[in-house]
Design a protein around this motif. Structure first.
Motif: not given
Length: 124
Positions: A55-57, A59-67, A102-108
């Motif tokens: 989940r952490t990995r 979520a981090k890839s999704i965060l980068i993609g969203v940026e 933001f929600t993914l960051e909180v999740e990570i």
């Protein structure tokens, strides 16, 4: 071709490249996270630990993609199609994607962003 038209073509290409980078980051991150799941299953790790790491990995890839996708939206909307309607659409897209980030960051992290500084000092 006019200079403005040529610039629009270049910025459109840049926006598409940013979009591809965003999607690629998500796909590559998901593939890497799945690879880690298989590797850690073979190693005999605990299922909960494997799931949390996955989940952490992911979520981090999704965060980068969203940026990257937000950057593509900014380039595509503000530079190529500057109008009040496109600016309103951009604002909604950025708002939604920022909320997702933001929600993914909180999740990570497992905590609110404003708690980060406090926890750092408590650990010292």
């Amino acid at each position: 071709m006019a200079t403005q038209d040529l610039m629009n073509v270049y910025f459109d290409i840049i926006a598409r490249i940013l979009e591809m980078l965003g999607v690629s980051a998500i796909i590559a991150g998901a593939a890497f996270a799945l690879f880690e799941v298989v590797r850690n299953l073979v190693r005999g790790w605990d299922g909960q630990k494997i799931f949390d790491l996955f989940r952490t990995r992911l979520a981090k890839s999704i965060l980068i993609g969203v940026e990257f996708l937000i950057a593509a939206d900014i380039v595509g909307t503000v530079i190529i199609e500057p109008s009040l309607d496109s600016l309103g659409t951009l604002a909604m897209i950025v708002l939604i994607r920022t909320f997702l980030s933001f929600t993914l960051e909180v999740e990570i992290e497992g905590r609110w962003p404003w708690q980060r500084g406090r926890n750092r000092h408590e650990d010292d």
